[in-house]
Design an enzyme around this catalytic site. Structure first.
Site, PDB file in Angstrom:
ATOM      1  N   PHE A  44       0.915  -1.049   0.122  1.00 36.40           N
ATOM      2  CA  PHE A  44       0.136  -0.010  -0.137  1.00 36.40           C
ATOM      3  C   PHE A  44       0.967   1.064  -0.004  1.00 36.40           C
ATOM      4  CE2 PHE A  44      -2.743   3.310   1.828  1.00 36.40           C
ATOM      5  CZ  PHE A  44      -4.078   2.799   1.255  1.00 36.40           C
ATOM      6  N   ASP A  86       2.260  -5.841   7.862  1.00 36.34           N
ATOM      7  CA  ASP A  86       1.268  -5.118   7.822  1.00 36.34           C
ATOM      8  C   ASP A  86      -0.068  -5.927   7.512  1.00 36.34           C
ATOM      9  OD1 ASP A  86      -0.947  -3.272   7.411  1.00 36.34           O
ATOM     10  OD2 ASP A  86       0.244  -1.781   6.687  1.00 36.34           O
ATOM     11  N   TYR A 134     -10.664  -0.503  11.114  1.00 37.68           N
ATOM     12  CA  TYR A 134     -11.694   0.020  10.311  1.00 37.68           C
ATOM     13  C   TYR A 134     -12.094  -1.046   8.945  1.00 37.68           C
ATOM     14  CZ  TYR A 134      -8.195   2.500   7.940  1.00 37.68           C
ATOM     15  OH  TYR A 134      -7.321   2.969   7.187  1.00 37.68           O
ATOM     16  N   LYS A 135     -11.044  -1.767   8.790  1.00 37.69           N
ATOM     17  CA  LYS A 135     -11.604  -2.737   7.685  1.00 37.69           C
ATOM     18  C   LYS A 135     -12.515  -3.873   8.156  1.00 37.69           C
ATOM     19  CE  LYS A 135      -7.860  -0.802   4.905  1.00 37.69           C
ATOM     20  NZ  LYS A 135      -6.555  -0.722   5.045  1.00 37.69           N
ATOM     21  N   ARG A 181     -12.609  -4.265  -7.349  1.00 41.32           N
ATOM     22  CA  ARG A 181     -12.317  -4.903  -6.077  1.00 41.32           C
ATOM     23  C   ARG A 181     -13.592  -5.345  -5.110  1.00 41.32           C
ATOM     24  NH1 ARG A 181      -8.336  -2.612  -1.383  1.00 41.32           N
ATOM     25  NH2 ARG A 181     -10.108  -1.181  -1.159  1.00 41.32           N
TER      26      ARG A 181
HETATM   27  C1  LIG Z   1      -5.792   0.646   4.741  1.00 38.83           C
HETATM   28  C2  LIG Z   1      -4.359   0.555   4.632  1.00 38.83           C
HETATM   29  C3  LIG Z   1      -3.545   1.609   5.185  1.00 38.83           C
HETATM   30  C4  LIG Z   1      -4.182   3.099   5.523  1.00 38.83           C
HETATM   31  O1  LIG Z   1      -3.547   3.668   6.575  1.00 38.83           O
HETATM   32  P1  LIG Z   1      -4.270   4.583   7.461  1.00 38.83           P
HETATM   33  O2  LIG Z   1      -3.121   5.506   8.056  1.00 38.83           O
HETATM   34  O3  LIG Z   1      -5.169   4.183   8.466  1.00 38.83           O
HETATM   35  O4  LIG Z   1      -5.033   5.521   6.638  1.00 38.83           O
HETATM   36  C5  LIG Z   1      -2.251   1.649   5.096  1.00 38.83           C
HETATM   37  N1  LIG Z   1      -1.531   0.282   4.816  1.00 38.83           N
HETATM   38  C6  LIG Z   1      -2.131  -0.736   4.113  1.00 38.83           C
HETATM   39  C7  LIG Z   1      -1.602  -2.008   3.926  1.00 38.83           C
HETATM   40  C8  LIG Z   1      -3.639  -0.746   4.353  1.00 38.83           C
HETATM   41  O5  LIG Z   1      -4.295  -1.631   3.604  1.00 38.83           O
END
Ligand SMILES: *Cc1c(COP(=O)(O)O)cnc(C)c1O
Length: 397
Positions: free
Chosen positions: A113, A184, A209-210, A356
């Site tokens: 990400f 992660d 939140y996911k 997705r």
């Molecule tokens: C959703 C997601 C994020 C989002 O980070 P926030 O700081 O909570 O906005 C970061 N890394 C990954 C791999 C994600 O899937």
């Protein structure tokens, strides 16, 4: 045996909507509104500042962290909550780099990400010109782990394709080469069975939140292996990670274990929401969840491939190589997703061409999946996506 009809009944799902986006923002579990209202009216409203002690607010990051820990194989006292995932990535990475002082390279992959990569890049700039972030294709990670690597920073499940790394195998290789690992688990926690202890990870981070349904902006989690927790030095050394925050010392001394990864004042209302949201996991067997997720995904793939020749599977075909999402490619992916949403089937789009779909067995049924596939087939067969309103890009895709 997990009763998925019972878990579905614990969600307040919008009428007439099939929600295939729980991998991006989980829906509202039923007990959350009452719990947050209680935190607002009875705790904040009646106790005001005494709530920090009387309502146990100060211990909430650790207490909720233990509950998240149960879902990822982390023992009590090894997980804490707070901030956003990007911040937790930075913290874990900074501590891991400090623990491997003779090396300068962070290894990640091009499927990670972007925020994780941006945070790594920003940290390298702060640390100095010798530090660098190296990215390789996901399938080339294993071969790229050599004895120059300080830290391996990976997201277990690719947010676009759903491709899943072999965590235990990559950890073993990294450790053999003298590197530390930061995982992660944003698309793993609550999505697939995770065992941070069994896999022997050093650090793990993720969001709530996911798949954990804490609501927009819910706090992230961070885990440090007990063998490293007293050694890891926090780069973001905030007062609530101090050994004695209310001593107000001028010198920083890290708190005990994972407590040191707290930074500032915890988001109590969001933690209350997460605390209530975690009730839906009681009695859920993660192996049963995984089996049902795969069954839902396989049926969706089969139906979409049979009825939508224009869509190409972007996820690994082998279910064991996927997380809990399925992605397809199409040059008009954005408009197709908008047309689907207009018909009550919510997925999302990731640039440049990914459609997705998240599979969340706690509240998705085989009938939902059947209906979603039929809706998609109808949209493709009639070119219903090809209308001006479906091409207009919104701020959030
Ligand atoms: C959703 C997601 C994020 C989002 O980070 P926030 O700081 O909570 O906005 C970061 N890394 C990954 C791999 C994600 O899937």
């Amino acid at each position: 045996m997990t009763d998925f009809a019972a878990t579905r009944a614990r969600f307040d799902l919008p009428e007439g909507m099939i929600y295939l986006d729980g991998n991006s923002l989980g829906p509202l579990p039923k007990g959350v509104a009452a719990r947050v209202t209680q935190a607002i009216t009875e705790e904040w409203g009646r106790m005001v500042i005494t709530g920090w002690n009387r309502a146990g607010w100060m211990d909430l990051p650790a207490r909720v962290g233990d509950r998240v820990g149960r879902l990822i194989g982390a023992p009590p006292g090894t997980v804490t909550m707070g901030d956003t995932l990007s911040i937790k990535v930075y913290q874990a990475l900074a501590s891991a780099l400090e623990l491997t002082p003779e090396r300068r390279v962070i290894l990640s992959d091009t499927g990670n990400f972007p925020s994780d990569l941006y945070m790594a890049d920003g940290l390298c700039r702060t640390l100095g010109p010798d530090y660098r972030l190296k990215t390789v294709a996901p399938e080339d990670v294993e071969a790229a782990i050599d004895d120059t690597i300080a830290v391996l920073l990976l997201t277990e499940v690719d947010y676009r394709t759903g491709r899943k790394h072999d965590m235990a195998r990559l950890i073993a290789k990294a450790h053999q080469k003298g590197a530390l690992v930061v995982w992660d688990l944003a698309h793993s926690a609550g999505a697939i069975p995770v065992d941070v202890t069994g896999a022997n990870t050093d650090f793990a981070v993720g969001c709530s939140y996911k798949y954990l349904n804490s609501g927009p902006g819910g706090p992230a989690f961070i885990y440090i292996a007990p063998r490293l927790a007293e050694e890891a030095r926090p780069a973001l050394s905030g007062w609530l990670g101090h050994e004695a925050p209310f001593a107000f010392d001028l010198d920083y001394r890290p708190g005990r274990g994972i407590e040191r990864m707290r930074v500032g004042t915890p988001p109590i209302l969001q933690l209350a929401a997460l605390d209530a949201a975690l009730d839906v996991w009681e009695g859920v067997d993660m192996q049963a969840l995984r089996a049902r997720s795969i069954a839902l995904q396989e049926s969706f793939i089969a139906k979409v491939e049979a009825s939508c020749p224009g869509l190409t599977l972007a996820s690994p075909r082998d279910a064991s190589q996927r997380g809990s999402q399925v992605s397809f490619r199409h040059p008009q992916g954005y408009a197709i997703i908008q047309a689907l949403i207009a018909q009550g089937v919510v997925g999302d789009f990731r640039a440049p061409d990914i459609l997705r779909f998240g599979f969340t067995p706690l509240y998705l049924t085989p009938e939902d999946v059947e209906q979603a596939a039929q809706t998609l087939a109808r949209i493709m067969a009639t070119d219903a996506w090809n209308r001006p309103e479906f091409h207009a890009r919104a701020k959030v895709t």
